[in-house]
Scaffold this motif. Sequence first.
Motif, short mmCIF file in Angstrom:
data_model
loop_
_atom_site.label_atom_id
_atom_site.label_comp_id
_atom_site.label_asym_id
_atom_site.label_seq_id
_atom_site.Cartn_x
_atom_site.Cartn_y
_atom_site.Cartn_z
N VAL A 248 0.84 -1.20 0.00
CA VAL A 248 0.00 0.00 0.00
C VAL A 248 0.88 1.25 0.00
O VAL A 248 1.70 1.44 0.90
N GLY A 249 0.70 2.09 -1.00
CA GLY A 249 1.41 3.36 -1.02
C GLY A 249 2.76 3.34 -1.72
O GLY A 249 3.41 4.38 -1.82
N ALA A 250 3.20 2.18 -2.23
CA ALA A 250 4.51 2.12 -2.88
C ALA A 250 4.52 2.96 -4.15
O ALA A 250 5.49 3.68 -4.43
N GLY A 251 3.45 2.90 -4.94
CA GLY A 251 3.37 3.71 -6.15
C GLY A 251 3.32 5.20 -5.85
O GLY A 251 3.95 6.01 -6.54
N ASP A 252 2.57 5.56 -4.81
CA ASP A 252 2.50 6.97 -4.40
C ASP A 252 3.88 7.45 -3.94
O ASP A 252 4.29 8.58 -4.22
N GLY A 280 10.61 1.51 -2.94
CA GLY A 280 11.14 0.36 -2.24
C GLY A 280 11.07 0.52 -0.73
O GLY A 280 10.74 -0.42 -0.01
N ALA A 281 11.34 1.72 -0.25
CA ALA A 281 11.31 1.96 1.20
C ALA A 281 9.92 1.69 1.76
O ALA A 281 9.78 1.10 2.84
N THR A 282 8.90 2.13 1.07
CA THR A 282 7.54 1.86 1.54
C THR A 282 7.23 0.37 1.48
O THR A 282 6.60 -0.19 2.39
N LEU A 293 15.50 5.41 5.30
CA LEU A 293 15.56 4.22 4.45
C LEU A 293 15.63 4.61 2.97
O LEU A 293 16.32 3.95 2.19
N ILE A 294 14.93 5.67 2.58
CA ILE A 294 15.02 6.12 1.18
C ILE A 294 16.46 6.43 0.82
O ILE A 294 16.98 5.98 -0.22
#
Length: 302
Positions: A248-252, A280-282, A293-294
């Motif tokens: 959830v939210g990786a694309g955002d 990737g961080a999400t 993490l980003i």
Amino acid sequence: MIYTVTFNPALDYVVRMSGDLKPGMTNRSDSEEIYFGGKGINVSTVLRELGEETTALGFTAGFIGKAIEDGVAASGIKADFIRLPEGNTRINVKIKGQEETEINCQGPKIPAECLDQLFEKLDTLKEGDTLIVSGSIPSSLPNDIYERILERLDGRGILFVVDAIKDLLLNVLKYHPFLIKPNKQELGEMFGVEIETDDDIELYAKKLQEKGARNVLISMAGDGSMLITEDGQRLRQGVCKGTVRNSVGAGDSMVAGFVAGYSKTKDYKVALNMGTAAGGATAFLDGLATAELINELYKTLS
């Protein structure tokens, strides 16, 4: 300033189970979490992590909407939500067992006078601002709402970023959005073809550019992503290495990372890598990406 629009925010109620959901029976959770979401809010959250100034626009209603307003404010995100006169902002239930099950609710009706208030807020945007519109449209809004927004703001020097599907996306290309982000499957569906190779992706991404898009970012799940830039570059990036915990939210997050990377450097390769790292961080966390993490993942990308 970077603005996001979330037409249908949500309180995401995440339920974790050690086994599978058993329909028709009482199920027990192992843990629960609450997140304040909606695609635009997700983008603003990650933008703030990356140090970008952002304002989240959208609609809230009822006590759930108030909880979202309070939660967004507590996280340090600037927001300018419009309160709806009736109904409640939706709750989305995410059940995470051996498989993921989601129940996404409808959300409140948005009356015409509240939509007019959104237009008034958008009218304050100025040259150099960025507007990110993403996600599906509630049934109470006209299905050409994206087109109406971009038409209204066209010619003001605002960068448009659109993360939507099919006609929602195709109908706004004439306003030359700075960035669009279809995935591989969506790209094929727009042209009624099966996308198989990188050359296929480039071919149909360029067809979107012919229709008006400036930069086309295509996500390909585990195969990474490709960016076709307005200056003729074809940039390819794989995925970050890590254990996927969350979809959830990786694309955002990818959109947020790309916009932040480009805002800082005006370099498309940096933007693509920052978007990849943020997505990737999400994916590797229970919630949305953190700056720590980003940046860690970004250093692993070439």
